[in-house]
Design a protein around this motif. Structure first.
Motif, PDB file in Angstrom:
ATOM      1  N   THR A  91      12.228   1.581  -5.990  1.00  0.00           N
ATOM      2  CA  THR A  91      11.179   0.926  -5.204  1.00  0.00           C
ATOM      3  C   THR A  91      11.747  -0.078  -4.202  1.00  0.00           C
ATOM      4  OG1 THR A  91      10.880  -0.669  -6.991  1.00  0.00           O
ATOM      5  CG2 THR A  91       9.393   1.198  -6.940  1.00  0.00           C
ATOM      6  N   LYS A  92      12.767  -0.814  -4.577  1.00  0.00           N
ATOM      7  CA  LYS A  92      13.325  -1.816  -3.663  1.00  0.00           C
ATOM      8  C   LYS A  92      13.898  -1.193  -2.390  1.00  0.00           C
ATOM      9  CE  LYS A  92      14.267  -5.469  -6.954  1.00  0.00           C
ATOM     10  NZ  LYS A  92      15.286  -6.275  -7.602  1.00  0.00           N
ATOM     11  N   PRO A  93      14.717  -0.131  -2.490  1.00  0.00           N
ATOM     12  CA  PRO A  93      15.197   0.494  -1.246  1.00  0.00           C
ATOM     13  C   PRO A  93      14.057   1.092  -0.412  1.00  0.00           C
ATOM     14  CG  PRO A  93      16.522   1.227  -3.092  1.00  0.00           C
ATOM     15  CD  PRO A  93      15.387   0.446  -3.654  1.00  0.00           C
ATOM     16  N   TYR A  94      13.034   1.609  -1.081  1.00  0.00           N
ATOM     17  CA  TYR A  94      11.902   2.182  -0.360  1.00  0.00           C
ATOM     18  C   TYR A  94      11.161   1.100   0.427  1.00  0.00           C
ATOM     19  CZ  TYR A  94       7.602   4.649   0.659  1.00  0.00           C
ATOM     20  OH  TYR A  94       6.539   5.212   1.313  1.00  0.00           O
ATOM     21  N   THR A 102       0.831  -1.205   0.000  1.00  0.00           N
ATOM     22  CA  THR A 102       0.000   0.000   0.000  1.00  0.00           C
ATOM     23  C   THR A 102       0.865   1.254   0.000  1.00  0.00           C
ATOM     24  OG1 THR A 102      -1.754  -1.175   1.167  1.00  0.00           O
ATOM     25  CG2 THR A 102      -1.828   1.220   1.232  1.00  0.00           C
ATOM     26  N   GLU A 103       1.904   1.280   0.819  1.00  0.00           N
ATOM     27  CA  GLU A 103       2.811   2.436   0.838  1.00  0.00           C
ATOM     28  C   GLU A 103       3.501   2.607  -0.511  1.00  0.00           C
ATOM     29  OE1 GLU A 103       3.530   4.897   3.089  1.00  0.00           O
ATOM     30  OE2 GLU A 103       1.759   4.123   4.099  1.00  0.00           O
ATOM     31  N   THR A 104       3.902   1.499  -1.105  1.00  0.00           N
ATOM     32  CA  THR A 104       4.547   1.573  -2.423  1.00  0.00           C
ATOM     33  C   THR A 104       3.565   2.088  -3.465  1.00  0.00           C
ATOM     34  OG1 THR A 104       5.925  -0.302  -1.810  1.00  0.00           O
ATOM     35  CG2 THR A 104       5.834   0.258  -4.135  1.00  0.00           C
ATOM     36  N   ALA A 105       2.311   1.640  -3.394  1.00  0.00           N
ATOM     37  CA  ALA A 105       1.300   2.119  -4.346  1.00  0.00           C
ATOM     38  C   ALA A 105       1.056   3.610  -4.171  1.00  0.00           C
ATOM     39  CB  ALA A 105      -0.008   1.349  -4.146  1.00  0.00           C
ATOM     40  N   GLY A 106       1.052   4.072  -2.929  1.00  0.00           N
ATOM     41  CA  GLY A 106       0.824   5.489  -2.677  1.00  0.00           C
ATOM     42  C   GLY A 106       1.922   6.386  -3.217  1.00  0.00           C
ATOM     43  N   HIS A 107       3.134   5.853  -3.294  1.00  0.00           N
ATOM     44  CA  HIS A 107       4.276   6.636  -3.776  1.00  0.00           C
ATOM     45  C   HIS A 107       4.777   6.139  -5.131  1.00  0.00           C
ATOM     46  CE1 HIS A 107       4.681   8.694   0.058  1.00  0.00           C
ATOM     47  NE2 HIS A 107       4.446   7.529   0.635  1.00  0.00           N
ATOM     48  N   TRP A 108       3.959   5.374  -5.840  1.00  0.00           N
ATOM     49  CA  TRP A 108       4.411   4.708  -7.065  1.00  0.00           C
ATOM     50  C   TRP A 108       4.908   5.698  -8.124  1.00  0.00           C
ATOM     51  CZ3 TRP A 108       6.132   0.240  -8.306  1.00  0.00           C
ATOM     52  CH2 TRP A 108       6.231  -0.128  -9.635  1.00  0.00           C
ATOM     53  N   ARG A 109       4.145   6.743  -8.402  1.00  0.00           N
ATOM     54  CA  ARG A 109       4.578   7.695  -9.446  1.00  0.00           C
ATOM     55  C   ARG A 109       5.886   8.371  -9.061  1.00  0.00           C
ATOM     56  NH1 ARG A 109      -0.126  11.629 -11.034  1.00  0.00           N
ATOM     57  NH2 ARG A 109      -0.006  11.949  -8.804  1.00  0.00           N
TER      58      ARG A 109
END
Length: 170
Positions: free
Chosen positions: A65-68, A44-51
């Motif tokens: 994305t991997k480090p995030y 969910t956090e990754t989806a929220g910051h995907w762009r």
């Protein structure tokens, strides 16, 4: 933010779902409920910051994305561990129990090698959709909060301006 996940995000989840679940389970020590919750929170956090993550990855020519996700999982694990109460129990196994354990786990070792019959791609697709919808709802809530706060500030500024006009300040 769109209400449907982009194909890049779905492909990312399909590719990394197994590893993310394994990492979450490893970090929480095998607690299945906590691992699943942490896994979905990370998606969910990754989806929220995907762009933003994709944009930053294009600029730096690396995978942002991997480090995030790693940073999020580490932070979530730290918070989860602070909330846990640990019991310490020391048991000394006898030699014959250890030998029986190794003989009995041969089937478990073989089962780890054989592919399961579960449709992981559908599970990953469902997880991607769920995480994206959660992030989309959070985005919509933040948008409404920004609109309300902007409206309150605008009304306050108008009241201030008109009160200064009526007192002859201009």
């Amino acid at each position: 933010m769109d209400d449907e996940p982009p194909l890049e995000y779905v492909a990312f989840v399909k590719l990394h779902a197994h590893d993310l679940r394994a990492d979450a389970a490893r970090l929480v020590g095998g607690d299945a409920a906590a691992a699943e919750r942490m896994y979905l929170q990370a998606l969910t956090e990754t989806a929220g910051h995907w762009r933003r993550l994709r944009w930053w990855g294009r600029i730096t020519r690396s995978d942002a994305t991997k480090p995030y996700i790693r940073k999020f999982l580490d932070k979530s694990t730290e918070q989860w561990r602070e909330d846990q109460v640990y019991e310490i129990k020391v048991v000394s196994p006898h030699r014959d129990e250890v030998a029986r354990h190794h003989a009995a786990s041969l089937a478990a070792l073989k089962a780890a090698v054989i592919d399961g019959t579960a449709r992981t791609s559908l599970d990953a697709l469902a997880d991607a959709e769920i995480a994206w919808v959660h992030a989309w709802r959070r985005s919509q809530q933040r948008h409404v909060i920004r609109l309300v706060a902007g409206g309150v500030l605008l009304v306050g500024a108008m009241i201030q301006f008109f009160s200064s006009l009526s007192s002859g300040g201009y």
